[in-house]
Design a protein around this motif. Sequence first.
Motif, PDB file in Angstrom:
ATOM      1  N   ARG A 164      -6.439  -7.713 -12.475  1.00 45.09           N
ATOM      2  CA  ARG A 164      -7.053  -6.442 -12.848  1.00 45.09           C
ATOM      3  C   ARG A 164      -7.214  -5.526 -11.630  1.00 45.09           C
ATOM      4  N   CYS A 165      -7.644  -6.081 -10.513  1.00 44.48           N
ATOM      5  CA  CYS A 165      -7.749  -5.288  -9.279  1.00 44.48           C
ATOM      6  C   CYS A 165      -6.379  -4.780  -8.840  1.00 44.48           C
ATOM      7  N   SER A 166      -5.355  -5.588  -9.024  1.00 47.42           N
ATOM      8  CA  SER A 166      -4.005  -5.158  -8.687  1.00 47.42           C
ATOM      9  C   SER A 166      -3.603  -3.943  -9.503  1.00 47.42           C
ATOM     10  N   HIS A 167      -3.913  -3.946 -10.802  1.00 49.31           N
ATOM     11  CA  HIS A 167      -3.575  -2.808 -11.659  1.00 49.31           C
ATOM     12  C   HIS A 167      -4.308  -1.547 -11.218  1.00 49.31           C
ATOM     13  N   ILE A 168      -5.589  -1.683 -10.887  1.00 43.54           N
ATOM     14  CA  ILE A 168      -6.370  -0.526 -10.437  1.00 43.54           C
ATOM     15  C   ILE A 168      -5.812   0.033  -9.139  1.00 43.54           C
ATOM     16  N   LEU A 169      -5.511  -0.845  -8.200  1.00 38.33           N
ATOM     17  CA  LEU A 169      -5.012  -0.409  -6.891  1.00 38.33           C
ATOM     18  C   LEU A 169      -3.603   0.165  -6.997  1.00 38.33           C
ATOM     19  N   CYS A 170      -2.797  -0.354  -7.905  1.00 41.93           N
ATOM     20  CA  CYS A 170      -1.462   0.220  -8.118  1.00 41.93           C
ATOM     21  C   CYS A 170      -1.565   1.666  -8.590  1.00 41.93           C
ATOM     22  N   ARG A 171      -2.514   1.949  -9.467  1.00 37.06           N
ATOM     23  CA  ARG A 171      -2.696   3.323  -9.934  1.00 37.06           C
ATOM     24  C   ARG A 171      -3.230   4.220  -8.810  1.00 37.06           C
ATOM     25  N   ARG A 172      -4.183   3.731  -8.056  1.00 37.05           N
ATOM     26  CA  ARG A 172      -4.747   4.542  -6.983  1.00 37.05           C
ATOM     27  C   ARG A 172      -3.713   4.870  -5.913  1.00 37.05           C
ATOM     28  N   ALA A 173      -2.923   3.880  -5.550  1.00 41.06           N
ATOM     29  CA  ALA A 173      -1.946   4.066  -4.474  1.00 41.06           C
ATOM     30  C   ALA A 173      -0.588   4.503  -4.994  1.00 41.06           C
ATOM     31  N   GLN A 174      -0.455   4.624  -6.325  1.00 44.19           N
ATOM     32  CA  GLN A 174       0.802   4.986  -6.958  1.00 44.19           C
ATOM     33  C   GLN A 174       1.931   4.047  -6.528  1.00 44.19           C
ATOM     34  N   LEU A 175       1.643   2.767  -6.688  1.00 42.17           N
ATOM     35  CA  LEU A 175       2.605   1.703  -6.391  1.00 42.17           C
ATOM     36  C   LEU A 175       2.961   0.984  -7.684  1.00 42.17           C
ATOM     37  N   PRO A 176       4.202   0.595  -7.859  1.00 44.47           N
ATOM     38  CA  PRO A 176       4.592  -0.107  -9.085  1.00 44.47           C
ATOM     39  C   PRO A 176       4.065  -1.534  -9.161  1.00 44.47           C
ATOM     40  N   SER A 177       3.925  -2.208  -8.010  1.00 43.87           N
ATOM     41  CA  SER A 177       3.489  -3.603  -8.027  1.00 43.87           C
ATOM     42  C   SER A 177       2.955  -3.995  -6.662  1.00 43.87           C
ATOM     43  N   LEU A 178       2.167  -5.075  -6.643  1.00 43.49           N
ATOM     44  CA  LEU A 178       1.589  -5.599  -5.408  1.00 43.49           C
ATOM     45  C   LEU A 178       1.608  -7.122  -5.459  1.00 43.49           C
ATOM     46  N   GLY A 179       1.900  -7.742  -4.323  1.00 40.12           N
ATOM     47  CA  GLY A 179       1.769  -9.184  -4.202  1.00 40.12           C
ATOM     48  C   GLY A 179       0.339  -9.553  -3.863  1.00 40.12           C
ATOM     49  N   PHE A 180       0.048 -10.859  -3.758  1.00 38.67           N
ATOM     50  CA  PHE A 180      -1.315 -11.330  -3.489  1.00 38.67           C
ATOM     51  C   PHE A 180      -1.856 -10.729  -2.187  1.00 38.67           C
ATOM     52  N   ALA A 181      -1.108 -10.894  -1.106  1.00 35.37           N
ATOM     53  CA  ALA A 181      -1.570 -10.374   0.185  1.00 35.37           C
ATOM     54  C   ALA A 181      -1.630  -8.851   0.173  1.00 35.37           C
ATOM     55  N   ASP A 182      -0.717  -8.201  -0.554  1.00 37.34           N
ATOM     56  CA  ASP A 182      -0.732  -6.737  -0.653  1.00 37.34           C
ATOM     57  C   ASP A 182      -1.995  -6.237  -1.338  1.00 37.34           C
ATOM     58  N   VAL A 183      -2.442  -6.951  -2.376  1.00 41.80           N
ATOM     59  CA  VAL A 183      -3.649  -6.549  -3.091  1.00 41.80           C
ATOM     60  C   VAL A 183      -4.834  -6.516  -2.132  1.00 41.80           C
ATOM     61  N   ALA A 184      -4.949  -7.549  -1.300  1.00 47.36           N
ATOM     62  CA  ALA A 184      -6.058  -7.587  -0.346  1.00 47.36           C
ATOM     63  C   ALA A 184      -5.959  -6.448   0.660  1.00 47.36           C
ATOM     64  N   GLU A 185      -4.756  -6.200   1.197  1.00 54.04           N
ATOM     65  CA  GLU A 185      -4.596  -5.155   2.201  1.00 54.04           C
ATOM     66  C   GLU A 185      -4.888  -3.771   1.621  1.00 54.04           C
ATOM     67  N   VAL A 186      -4.348  -3.493   0.457  1.00 50.52           N
ATOM     68  CA  VAL A 186      -4.569  -2.186  -0.169  1.00 50.52           C
ATOM     69  C   VAL A 186      -6.035  -2.017  -0.550  1.00 50.52           C
ATOM     70  N   ALA A 187      -6.685  -3.084  -1.026  1.00 51.78           N
ATOM     71  CA  ALA A 187      -8.100  -3.003  -1.390  1.00 51.78           C
ATOM     72  C   ALA A 187      -8.948  -2.618  -0.183  1.00 51.78           C
ATOM     73  N   PHE A 188      -8.671  -3.210   0.953  1.00 57.51           N
ATOM     74  CA  PHE A 188      -9.451  -2.895   2.158  1.00 57.51           C
ATOM     75  C   PHE A 188      -9.142  -1.491   2.657  1.00 57.51           C
ATOM     76  N   LEU A 189      -7.888  -1.080   2.558  1.00 52.05           N
ATOM     77  CA  LEU A 189      -7.539   0.279   2.977  1.00 52.05           C
ATOM     78  C   LEU A 189      -8.166   1.322   2.059  1.00 52.05           C
ATOM     79  N   ALA A 190      -8.319   0.986   0.792  1.00 52.21           N
ATOM     80  CA  ALA A 190      -8.886   1.936  -0.160  1.00 52.21           C
ATOM     81  C   ALA A 190     -10.392   1.790  -0.311  1.00 52.21           C
ATOM     82  N   GLY A 191     -10.978   0.809   0.377  1.00 53.20           N
ATOM     83  CA  GLY A 191     -12.390   0.529   0.217  1.00 53.20           C
ATOM     84  C   GLY A 191     -13.276   1.279   1.198  1.00 53.20           C
ATOM     85  N   PRO A 192     -14.443   0.735   1.475  1.00 52.20           N
ATOM     86  CA  PRO A 192     -15.391   1.384   2.392  1.00 52.20           C
ATOM     87  C   PRO A 192     -14.782   1.631   3.764  1.00 52.20           C
TER      88      PRO A 192
END
Length: 499
Positions: A142-170
């Motif tokens: 679910r977090c992957s889907h949210i981050l894909c929409r925010r970053a306009q990315l078609p897909s994310l791997g496990f490590a990508d989800v963590a990296e994008v979450a931190f970049l988009a977070g606080p």
Amino acid sequence: MISGQYAPTMGTCLTQIPRPVSNQIRPQLTGGSKSELTGYIFGRMKSELNDVPAQTAAGSTLPLVDMIKDDEEAGTYNPFENRKLTHPTTDMETLVHLLKGSLGSGILAMPLAFVNAGLWFGLIATVAIGAICTYCIHILVRCSHILCRRAQLPSLGFADVAEVAFLAGPEQLKKYSRLARFIINLFLVIDLVGCCCIYIVFVATNLKQVVDHYTHSYWDVRIYILMMLLPLIALNLIRKLKYLTPFSFIANVLIGAGVGITLYYIVTDLPALSERKAIAEVQHLPMFFGTVIFALEGIGVVMSLENNMKNPQNFIGCPGVLNTGMSVVVMLYATVGFLGYLKYGDETKGSITLNLPVEDVPAQMVKLMIAVAIFLTYALQFYVPMEIIWKNIKGNFNEHQNAAEYTLRIGLVILTVIIAAALPNLGPFITLIGAVCLSTLGLMFPAVIELVTFYEKPGFGRFNWILWKNVFLILFGVVGFVTGTYVSIMEFSEHLEEV
């Protein structure tokens, strides 16, 4: 490698951006205004079946695009419609892959888990842990889907989800984005290399039983482990995943036949339920936790499966591919664990195949079939950590890359054989890997990723229930990590003292 493009303004189509940035330095996110810091994120990445990211921990080859912080605005982008897959998988194919990725040698260790939990407590706890693990996978996807929409990315791997979450977070967490990617890849490597070591011990132990019966040689199991070194090196010099497909097919057939015959032996002449403990001693429960987590956890493959689906929205739906697959997995694991412990009681070994009567020819065939299957599966398990490591270091070899890669492969195989020979006790080994790696990958990391993803939008809900729920998951993972690691180390120490 995937070449990237730089997008100076939000909403620019990536395919229309002319200026390449393959040699650009990634912007530093440790200072500057908030608008500058929140304006960048990694761009599109191709999802690979083995969940190995195309970008490395040392630097990204992906484009940079503007981050959309507003989920309502991000909702106009549909990542599912922008995935360009040559051979997308159907829901049924994804379900088969999920079952294949989750049903491995761990099912043969489930009766030992019940020894450390008791018959009825083990049954209830297995279902509960299975439900928690499934829920954590839901969180990650679910977090992957949210981050894909925010970053306009078609897909994310496990490590990508963590990296994008931190970049988009606080703001204060942005500088830890690459560290988050590195830690997840590190635990994936440790987990999968540890599984390779367990496979070696598993194969050697089963072979030893059969050979001892016919030759009465009674060699130490370490001799069988060392004898596997050259065949393992030869098998793992195969670099292309497609060439390993026939080995995977053979392994699946052998495991299926072996587990079927094993169940026949288990259900024959079962003792009364009253002859087994309903609940084991408290000090043994960490061994149960580590073994079940090791057996159940397939979180390392779920993002790859979801990223390659024709209809990814069906992965976490109701009933959904994930719920269906994990329900089958938990049911099978609970059944084998319950019946295996009921049959053999405290005499249950690290792999239930070791309890089969060695004098029976069908039982001998089971040991040999599963030993061959796990030996062949080693190459598939070895492929992922090898790719993660190689993609992070191959830039250091401008010349003789093939020689360097083969040297790394041989060295990594030798390392797994050495570790297996040093720690040939199967039960504590399984618990250690489950406690150290899979409690972090499967429980703690998804909870942390959700906290970071939801921190600003949409928030933690009424009474901060999302916060408290994830705190519970993190603490649950920490308790399993600490107690499982401690107990398995104590078991190793006792084994070494006996030797």
